[in-house]
Design an enzyme around this catalytic site. Structure first.
Site: not given
Length: 253
Positions: A82, A143, A170
């Protein structure tokens, strides 16, 4: 929508599957957590590479991934680096991000690979092609730790992931109020009902968004993340609490 089948796990069919992240900094602790995950009531394991202190040594990461995989038995392994711009732990150049992933695809052990939607598109598409040839499933993700985009934007991003050949799409967003949580759930339902040809994974982060982590089967989210020890994202519940909630919603849906 067809489920994604990884080992014995059918993602996108039945209850949401529980993913447990490994977020330890040392090889010793990573392997200990991998071993411990065998006895956890989870379906998949995610190794968060950005927490690993020696992640810059690609050969070491590949070797360690093989050891992690061995300890998981039949539980699928998702590998994720990430980036800091999407909430990750470590500064890492985009060049190194893709170099690490290419090395893992060639020499590592993994079942699924997490790639960020807004990473360099040409480099990402090349990596996606290479990973799929190796039989690795792709989780394209985004995100937003600052806000919750509009319902239209959330759906648009998920559809973009799907068009770019993601096996799983996602998105995780940060709510500022209850309306934001409803926006995320509405977007999930819209995507699942009208557009999804692959499993989708959505969550509203933090304490406020916790409800989104346990209602996937109601709105269409196929995976949920639960912690064994340290949470990898705000609002993450423990595995056992998460499993109990999922069973409750299954019994009453």
């Amino acid at each position: 929508m067809k489920p994604v089948i990884v080992k014995n796990v059918r993602i996108g069919e039945g209850n949401p599957k529980i993913v447990v992240p490994i977020v330890a900094p040392t090889a010793e602790d990573i392997l200990a957590e991998a071993t411990a995950s065998q006895t956890l009531d989870c379906d998949l394991v995610e190794w968060r590479l950005d927490y690993y202190e020696n992640v810059a040594d690609f050969s070491d990461v590949c070797n360690l991934s093989q050891q992690v995989m061995e300890r998981l038995g039949q539980k699928p392994l998702l590998l994720t680096f990430r980036t800091q711009k999407e909430g990750g732990e470590m500064a890492f150049s985009e060049e190194n991000y893709f170099a690490l992933y290419h090395e893992l695809v060639k020499k590592g052990a993994l079942d699924l690979l997490d790639i960020e939607l807004f990473a360099n598109p040409l480099a990402a598409d090349t990596l996606i092609h290479e990973a799929k040839k190796a039989g690795i499933k792709i989780v394209l993700c985004n995100h937003d730790f600052q806000k919750t985009p509009s319902q239209e934007e959330i759906v648009a991003r998920l559809r973009q992931m799907q068009m770019r050949q993601a096996d799983i799409c996602k998105i995780a967003v940060m709510p500022q109020d209850a309306t934001d949580v409803l926006t995320l759930l509405s977007a999930t339902n819209e995507m699942y009902t009208h557009y999804a040809s692959v499993p989708i994974v959505t969550m509203s982060m933090g304490q406020l968004g916790m409800i989104s982590r346990v209602t996937g089967q109601l709105f269409g989210s196929a995976l949920t993340f639960g912690s064994a020890q340290q949470a990898s994202a705000p609002g993450q519940l423990s595995v056992q609490v998460l499993r109990n909630y999922l069973k409750t919603f299954e019994q009453n849906k």
